[in-house]
Design a protein around this motif. Structure first.
Motif, PDB file in Angstrom:
ATOM      1  N   LEU A   1       0.985  -0.862   0.041  1.00  0.00           N
ATOM      2  CA  LEU A   1       0.004   0.094   0.035  1.00  0.00           C
ATOM      3  C   LEU A   1       0.805   1.197  -0.107  1.00  0.00           C
ATOM      4  O   LEU A   1       1.620   1.243   0.600  1.00  0.00           O
ATOM      5  N   THR A   2       0.730   2.096  -1.100  1.00  0.00           N
ATOM      6  CA  THR A   2       1.224   3.460  -0.948  1.00  0.00           C
ATOM      7  C   THR A   2       0.452   4.716  -0.492  1.00  0.00           C
ATOM      8  O   THR A   2      -0.643   4.292  -0.341  1.00  0.00           O
ATOM      9  N   ASP A   3       1.101   5.779  -0.090  1.00  0.00           N
ATOM     10  CA  ASP A   3       0.309   6.683   0.517  1.00  0.00           C
ATOM     11  C   ASP A   3      -0.282   6.356   1.682  1.00  0.00           C
ATOM     12  O   ASP A   3      -1.311   6.745   2.056  1.00  0.00           O
ATOM     13  N   ALA A   4       0.578   5.421   2.412  1.00  0.00           N
ATOM     14  CA  ALA A   4      -0.236   4.671   3.556  1.00  0.00           C
ATOM     15  C   ALA A   4       0.539   4.946   4.810  1.00  0.00           C
ATOM     16  O   ALA A   4       1.616   4.000   4.794  1.00  0.00           O
ATOM     17  N   ALA A   5       0.519   5.836   5.395  1.00  0.00           N
ATOM     18  CA  ALA A   5       1.500   6.011   6.819  1.00  0.00           C
ATOM     19  C   ALA A   5       0.647   4.956   7.738  1.00  0.00           C
ATOM     20  O   ALA A   5      -0.633   4.971   7.935  1.00  0.00           O
ATOM     21  N   ALA A   6       1.533   4.738   8.604  1.00  0.00           N
ATOM     22  CA  ALA A   6       1.121   3.815   9.754  1.00  0.00           C
ATOM     23  C   ALA A   6       0.704   4.729  10.916  1.00  0.00           C
ATOM     24  O   ALA A   6       1.717   5.255  11.700  1.00  0.00           O
ATOM     25  N   ASN A   7      -0.357   5.000  11.329  1.00  0.00           N
ATOM     26  CA  ASN A   7      -1.026   5.676  12.198  1.00  0.00           C
ATOM     27  C   ASN A   7      -1.575   4.836  13.448  1.00  0.00           C
ATOM     28  O   ASN A   7      -2.226   4.037  13.465  1.00  0.00           O
ATOM     29  N   GLN A   8      -1.386   5.748  14.625  1.00  0.00           N
ATOM     30  CA  GLN A   8      -1.950   5.326  16.036  1.00  0.00           C
ATOM     31  C   GLN A   8      -1.798   3.807  16.269  1.00  0.00           C
ATOM     32  O   GLN A   8      -2.610   3.049  16.340  1.00  0.00           O
ATOM     33  N   PRO A   9      -0.423   3.399  16.278  1.00  0.00           N
ATOM     34  CA  PRO A   9      -0.403   1.872  16.667  1.00  0.00           C
ATOM     35  C   PRO A   9      -0.851   1.745  18.055  1.00  0.00           C
ATOM     36  O   PRO A   9      -0.448   2.565  19.043  1.00  0.00           O
ATOM     37  N   ARG A  10      -1.303   0.421  18.143  1.00  0.00           N
ATOM     38  CA  ARG A  10      -1.629  -0.047  19.489  1.00  0.00           C
ATOM     39  C   ARG A  10      -1.443  -1.320  19.756  1.00  0.00           C
ATOM     40  O   ARG A  10      -1.886  -2.105  18.536  1.00  0.00           O
ATOM     41  N   ARG A  11      -1.269  -1.824  20.922  1.00  0.00           N
ATOM     42  CA  ARG A  11      -1.047  -3.265  20.980  1.00  0.00           C
ATOM     43  C   ARG A  11      -2.425  -3.765  21.618  1.00  0.00           C
ATOM     44  O   ARG A  11      -2.661  -3.342  22.804  1.00  0.00           O
ATOM     45  N   GLU A  12      -2.993  -4.814  20.992  1.00  0.00           N
ATOM     46  CA  GLU A  12      -4.002  -5.545  21.483  1.00  0.00           C
ATOM     47  C   GLU A  12      -3.867  -6.952  21.669  1.00  0.00           C
ATOM     48  O   GLU A  12      -3.594  -7.630  20.430  1.00  0.00           O
ATOM     49  N   ASP A  13      -3.995  -7.525  22.947  1.00  0.00           N
ATOM     50  CA  ASP A  13      -3.495  -8.889  23.097  1.00  0.00           C
ATOM     51  C   ASP A  13      -2.205  -9.040  22.501  1.00  0.00           C
ATOM     52  O   ASP A  13      -0.986  -8.584  22.772  1.00  0.00           O
ATOM     53  N   ASP A  14      -2.097  -9.914  21.449  1.00  0.00           N
ATOM     54  CA  ASP A  14      -0.882 -10.405  20.862  1.00  0.00           C
ATOM     55  C   ASP A  14      -0.600  -9.821  19.469  1.00  0.00           C
ATOM     56  O   ASP A  14       0.097 -10.101  18.485  1.00  0.00           O
ATOM     57  N   LEU A  15      -1.355  -8.501  19.267  1.00  0.00           N
ATOM     58  CA  LEU A  15      -1.354  -8.043  17.973  1.00  0.00           C
ATOM     59  C   LEU A  15      -0.931  -6.412  17.762  1.00  0.00           C
ATOM     60  O   LEU A  15      -1.116  -5.801  18.732  1.00  0.00           O
ATOM     61  N   TRP A  16      -0.424  -6.079  16.927  1.00  0.00           N
ATOM     62  CA  TRP A  16      -0.295  -4.494  16.560  1.00  0.00           C
ATOM     63  C   TRP A  16      -1.368  -4.033  15.467  1.00  0.00           C
ATOM     64  O   TRP A  16      -1.508  -4.788  14.516  1.00  0.00           O
ATOM     65  N   VAL A  17      -1.973  -3.056  16.028  1.00  0.00           N
ATOM     66  CA  VAL A  17      -2.983  -2.636  15.238  1.00  0.00           C
ATOM     67  C   VAL A  17      -2.748  -1.290  14.698  1.00  0.00           C
ATOM     68  O   VAL A  17      -2.479  -0.306  15.635  1.00  0.00           O
ATOM     69  N   LEU A  18      -3.072  -1.125  13.359  1.00  0.00           N
ATOM     70  CA  LEU A  18      -2.489   0.252  12.900  1.00  0.00           C
ATOM     71  C   LEU A  18      -3.730   0.831  12.148  1.00  0.00           C
ATOM     72  O   LEU A  18      -4.442  -0.105  11.300  1.00  0.00           O
ATOM     73  N   ARG A  19      -3.957   2.075  11.987  1.00  0.00           N
ATOM     74  CA  ARG A  19      -5.005   2.466  11.171  1.00  0.00           C
ATOM     75  C   ARG A  19      -4.068   3.188   9.883  1.00  0.00           C
ATOM     76  O   ARG A  19      -3.275   3.864   9.969  1.00  0.00           O
TER      77      ARG A  19
END
Length: 384
Positions: free
Chosen positions: A165-183
């Motif tokens: 994915l281009t034009d796709a900055a990784a925003n607001q990373p958060r850890r949920e259980d054993d996952l990294w979740v990004l917007r």
């Protein structure tokens, strides 16, 4: 929420090559903040494959990359990735002892030659400047087709199932259980493992995930193109390196590429050349070579990102679960890209480091992020 096994942040050479190595074994998403991959360091590299360039572990990774350069996977590229160039190291009388020390350190891949032979290799050299010269052995200094290598890795990653994915900055990373979740673009993507391959932005990305600063510093490097003197066939000329890395010059598509080998600490940015650095490059080269420069046909700058020890930073973060690094590649990222990607993939996948890489003498502890932990590093601190 879209689920992946690994999310790679950055689609420059490091991220693209890593995605290609990971994709046969994992579902991979590559996030590139720019409109196209390779806008910054990768797209501005004047890369040489130079077996003698860099510290011992960089040289080990460079040697371990050679087999890939010589025989990439089928369909990777339609022409050779390497082409003959040669590399001539020159020293003034004051620099000669340092050239002797350099040759003693790197072994037999570079050998001394008579100054007369150096003049025959590079007829523009000023005889009053050169007191000592050394030449890289045949095959140990080659031009790299950077675009072919980068595009080949992007195609290979896609063919093996990776998503870019281009034009796709990784925003607001958060850890949920054993996952990294990004917007990303208004939606959420997740994976248990994230690799920070963000180049000059790697320190900022790491801190967004909660990692302690590692002291990664982007350093600006300037380059420019000038016309060669008329009547010379430059295709077979070697590149010329000053022993103290005060300048380098190499033929480039009918022009001559010059650089003052500058290393100015910079914030992560779209780097631009400074007129003073361009003038310094011309002046330094003209001290060593009889090269009239009537005009500069093109100039540019790029950021090369180093850790304090000038070694790459590869592997798991010491404190943040699921965060891995593939950064700090400095000025060596292109020449060691194949082996570095295989090394990083093995660490992300919790597999042994490939035997051929270790056989070249790599000391794994010298490239892991853990070596920099607790060093009270601050981002943007100039290197000593």
């Amino acid at each position: 929420m879209e689920r992946y096994d690994v999310i790679v942040i950055g689609a420059g050479m490091g991220g693209a090559a890593l995605a290609a190595e990971l994709s046969p074994h994992a579902r991979v998403l590559v996030l590139e903040a720019e409109a196209r991959p390779g806008v910054h360091a990768t797209g501005r590299s004047a890369a040489l494959y130079a077996a003698a360039y860099g510290g011992p572990d960089v040289r080990a990774l460079t040697r371990a990359s050679r087999a890939f350069f010589d025989a990439p996977p089928e369909g990777f590229t339609d022409h050779p990735l390497l082409s003959p160039r040669g590399l001539l190291y020159v020293a003034t009388a004051a620099q000669a002892p340092r050239l002797v020390d350099f040759l003693a350190e790197i072994g037999d891949s570079v050998r001394t030659i008579p100054v007369a032979d150096a003049m025959a290799q590079m007829p523009l050299l000023r005889p009053e400047y050169v007191a000592m010269a050394a030449l890289a052995q045949t095959g140990s200094a080659m031009d790299i087709d950077v675009d072919a290598l980068h595009q080949g890795y992007l195609r290979l990653a896609k063919r093996r199932g990776a998503t870019l994915l281009t034009d796709a900055a990784a925003n607001q990373p958060r850890r949920e259980d054993d996952l990294w979740v990004l917007r990303v673009d208004g939606r959420e993507v997740a994976a248990p493992k994230v690799v920070n391959a963000a180049g000059a932005w790697a320190e900022r990305v790491g801190q967004a995930f909660g990692a302690a600063p590692l002291g990664l510093t982007p350093l600006k490097r300037t380059a420019l193109l000038v016309d060669p003197p008329p009547g010379h066939d430059t295709d077979r000329w070697p590149g010329v390196f000053d022993t103290d890395e005060q300048f380098y010059m190499k033929p480039d598509a009918g022009k001559l590429l010059l650089s003052p080998a500058d290393e100015t600490p910079s914030e992560p940015c779209d780097a631009l050349p400074d007129e003073l650095d361009v003038a310094i490059a011309v002046d330094r080269v003209q001290q060593a070579l009889d090269l009239p420069v009537r005009r500069v046909t093109h100039s540019w700058a790029g950021l090369r990102t180093f850790a304090s020890d000038r070694q790459p930073v590869v592997g798991p973060d010491i404190a943040v679960p699921g965060l891995y690094w593939c950064a700090g590649q400095g000025g060596y990222g292109i020449q060691m890209a194949p082996a570095l990607a295989r090394l990083a993939a093995s660490l992300v996948l919790d597999r042994p480091v490939p035997d051929d890489i270790m056989a070249e003498g790599l000391v794994l502890a010298n490239v892991l992020p853990s070596r920099l932990a607790g060093a009270a590093c601050e981002p943007g601190v100039p290197l000593e």
